[in-house]
Scaffold this motif. Sequence first.
Motif, short mmCIF file in Angstrom:
data_model
loop_
_atom_site.label_atom_id
_atom_site.label_comp_id
_atom_site.label_asym_id
_atom_site.label_seq_id
_atom_site.Cartn_x
_atom_site.Cartn_y
_atom_site.Cartn_z
N LEU A 125 26.39 -2.08 -30.87
CA LEU A 125 25.54 -3.71 -31.24
C LEU A 125 27.65 -4.26 -30.91
O LEU A 125 28.49 -3.76 -31.19
CB LEU A 125 25.88 -3.76 -33.13
N PRO A 126 27.68 -5.78 -31.04
CA PRO A 126 28.36 -6.58 -30.55
C PRO A 126 28.80 -7.03 -32.73
O PRO A 126 28.15 -6.38 -32.86
CB PRO A 126 27.95 -7.92 -30.08
N ASP A 127 29.87 -7.57 -32.34
CA ASP A 127 30.71 -8.35 -33.12
C ASP A 127 29.77 -9.18 -34.17
O ASP A 127 29.37 -9.93 -33.23
CB ASP A 127 31.64 -9.01 -33.24
N LEU A 128 29.17 -8.63 -35.88
CA LEU A 128 27.86 -10.02 -35.62
C LEU A 128 28.78 -10.87 -36.13
O LEU A 128 28.72 -11.83 -37.34
CB LEU A 128 27.24 -9.64 -36.58
N GLY A 129 29.78 -11.46 -36.68
CA GLY A 129 30.93 -12.30 -37.66
C GLY A 129 30.52 -11.28 -38.98
O GLY A 129 30.60 -12.78 -39.33
N ALA A 130 30.01 -10.96 -39.76
CA ALA A 130 29.59 -10.48 -40.72
C ALA A 130 29.87 -8.76 -41.21
O ALA A 130 29.57 -8.13 -40.89
CB ALA A 130 28.22 -10.76 -41.36
#
Lengths: 137, 77
Positions: free
Chosen positions: A17-22
């Motif tokens: 998973l990439p960075d979701l900013g959450a």
Amino acid sequence: MVIVDDHLALISIAGALPDLGASSPVVTTYSFQYRMARAVSDSAQTGSLSSRLPDPAAALGRVTHPPAYRLVVLDPRSSIDEAIHVATSYRANLLLAELVGAALHHRAAIRVTPGNVGRTWARLMEAEGVDFATVEP
Amino acid sequence: MRRTNIYLTDVEQAALDARAAAEGSTRSEVVRSIVDQELNLRPDEQSDVDLALAETAAGLAERARELSRDDVDLHIT
């Protein structure tokens, strides 16, 4: 908590998973889990991805019973009050009502891929005060 | 870690203590181990299945959209 769509959920199960900013944990809804499990099962039957998905039974098991440290599937019963509110207020279908209802109930963010954003979604999320954004997989 | 209080029966406590004694461990460590195992919480490396899912995720997502196109409950509107 961040709720993801079926595409991001698949990537999360795969540990990529990439960075979701959450903030974690990464979770999805039953409807999105159903969609991805159906797609894996269909691909196994038709053989459409057989060259790149050599063990479809194992893949389906991974999707139907994902490891909790990568993906948790939310119980839709816990947020049914909020889901009904969304459905009646915005004429949302089950997929969208469950998604936004869960975000309201758990005070969670929502991250989806651009291909899974409906025409009215951004306006609905803003009206309900949901932290919503799209993520390129 | 966070401190958590739970209620256990006498039998459960005795069984936990017996396991802890046998393993040279503590009651807390035994409970954490059981929770980790039951909930599959131990991170691991990417398996072959994981790598295959990562590689096919975009195709599977597109297929999910196609399959849901005629489903009023599950399509993206």
